[in-house]
Design an enzyme around this catalytic site. Sequence first.
Site, mmCIF file in Angstrom:
data_model
loop_
_atom_site.group_PDB
_atom_site.id
_atom_site.type_symbol
_atom_site.label_atom_id
_atom_site.label_comp_id
_atom_site.label_asym_id
_atom_site.label_seq_id
_atom_site.Cartn_x
_atom_site.Cartn_y
_atom_site.Cartn_z
ATOM 1 N N ARG A 185 16.757 81.724 42.896
ATOM 2 C CA ARG A 185 18.197 82.015 42.932
ATOM 3 C C ARG A 185 18.997 80.752 42.628
ATOM 4 O O ARG A 185 20.007 80.799 41.914
ATOM 5 C CB ARG A 185 18.594 82.593 44.285
ATOM 6 C CG ARG A 185 18.056 83.985 44.529
ATOM 7 C CD ARG A 185 18.536 84.553 45.847
ATOM 8 N NE ARG A 185 19.959 84.870 45.810
ATOM 9 C CZ ARG A 185 20.697 85.138 46.882
ATOM 10 N NH1 ARG A 185 20.154 85.112 48.089
ATOM 11 N NH2 ARG A 185 21.980 85.431 46.757
ATOM 12 N N CYS A 244 24.783 78.988 51.079
ATOM 13 C CA CYS A 244 23.705 79.893 50.677
ATOM 14 C C CYS A 244 24.335 81.014 49.869
ATOM 15 O O CYS A 244 25.231 80.753 49.072
ATOM 16 C CB CYS A 244 22.958 80.410 51.908
ATOM 17 S SG CYS A 244 24.041 81.172 53.140
#
Length: 290
Positions: A185, A244
């Site tokens: 990611r 995040c």
Amino acid sequence: MPRYSDLVTPALVAAHLNDPTWVILDCRFILSAPEAGLAAYREGHIPGARYADLERHLSGPRGARSGRHPLPPLEAFTETLKGFGIGPATQVVAYDEETSVYASRLWWLLRVWWGHEAVAVLDGGLAAWCSEEHPLTTVVPSVPAQAPYPRPSGLAEGGWLNDADVEAVVANGHRLLVDARGVARYRGTTEPLDPVAGHIPGARNRPFEQNLRADRTFRSPEELRRDYLAVLDGRPAAEIVHYCGSGVSACHNVLAMARAGLGLTALYPGSWSAWVSDPARPVATGDEGA
């Protein structure tokens, strides 16, 4: 009485199951199945535990630019704490299934955002509890009446950054952004949750899973300190800003640094999902800081 502010063991929690000054919160949650955590709680939980839902209790309403899990409104979180029976003198323990990601979000909200020192995460989560053969129950506890616990006035807000703060970090590089998501990611090779893949320019990657041993308990303070000093690469810990996808798993890194003796470091609660809500903001891909 001792106060616990990072991690606690199953044995310690078991010794305090009947302690009225302790409140246990079950934070189990699955992003792809938001009702699964409550269902699991109803099937069995630590005796006395209340259920804390990521989206109903630990987040606020989403807006067009808020990210997926914005901070709850102060008034709403005050009512949440009242409903859980938490006051200024309460020792809080949070747990989830095993990785402690969602428990870490609760820990951060209380420890940093609310200024409540006596909050800890059950190391290894419910899996560790069960591996030591401590009891479970399906009984939902009744919560004694509790006075409201408003957020203390004058609490310093340096523990979290908003979108404009992070834009300034990207522009001048005066702080170090650390991305807690997985490598794929971060690199932008996959993005299962947000509409844009990649990372905030200048960020380094430190997946939260690296805080854990194979049994999903936290690594030792010494190991964590060594690793985070390597991430800092000579910078003071006060310059770090964790993020995040939506301000949840990054709390795990904040907890790990506190466990390592590096203090309470800053969080960008909006995280990647808030950052990419504005298409004018820059995006990076690849191995810049993996």
